[in-house]
Design a protein around this motif. Sequence first.
Motif, PDB file in Angstrom:
ATOM      1  N   LYS A 120       0.843   4.211  -2.865  1.00  0.00           N
ATOM      2  CA  LYS A 120       0.029   5.211  -2.167  1.00  0.00           C
ATOM      3  C   LYS A 120      -0.625   6.225  -3.101  1.00  0.00           C
ATOM      4  O   LYS A 120      -1.690   6.745  -2.797  1.00  0.00           O
ATOM      5  N   ASN A 125       0.824  -1.216   0.000  1.00  0.00           N
ATOM      6  CA  ASN A 125       0.000   0.000   0.000  1.00  0.00           C
ATOM      7  C   ASN A 125       0.854   1.259   0.000  1.00  0.00           C
ATOM      8  O   ASN A 125       0.522   2.244  -0.671  1.00  0.00           O
ATOM      9  N   VAL A 141      -3.679   3.947  -4.847  1.00  0.00           N
ATOM     10  CA  VAL A 141      -4.691   3.328  -3.993  1.00  0.00           C
ATOM     11  C   VAL A 141      -5.959   4.187  -3.827  1.00  0.00           C
ATOM     12  O   VAL A 141      -7.057   3.642  -3.886  1.00  0.00           O
TER      13      VAL A 141
END
Length: 108
Positions: free
Chosen positions: A93, A89, A96
């Motif tokens: 970033k 993640n 997402v």
Amino acid sequence: MLALSLSRRLLPTATRRTFTASVLRLSASTSNELLEGERLIEAKLVERFSPCQVKVQDVSGGCGTFYAINISSPAFAGLSVVKQHRLVNEALKEEVPGMHGLQVFYDF
């Protein structure tokens, strides 16, 4: 053949067209040609984790909102699945927030 015959009578025409379009899109996504989102995600994962193997697949039907990722990297050795997912993640970033979902399968 009987199932096809029944589906033609039971399903409205619009539903059949949508299903047919989905089948065509899934067939196209199985080719070796990656979509733009798949290439971007793969490049970021390769840069960050130097994986032995990585496969990114848009499983949203081509709209780029849901991805399935298979990644194999020594960087994940000894880490819990939660920590592995946090690392992925963090690497993604910027992408997402625009995603509806993300499936990640790890190996090391």
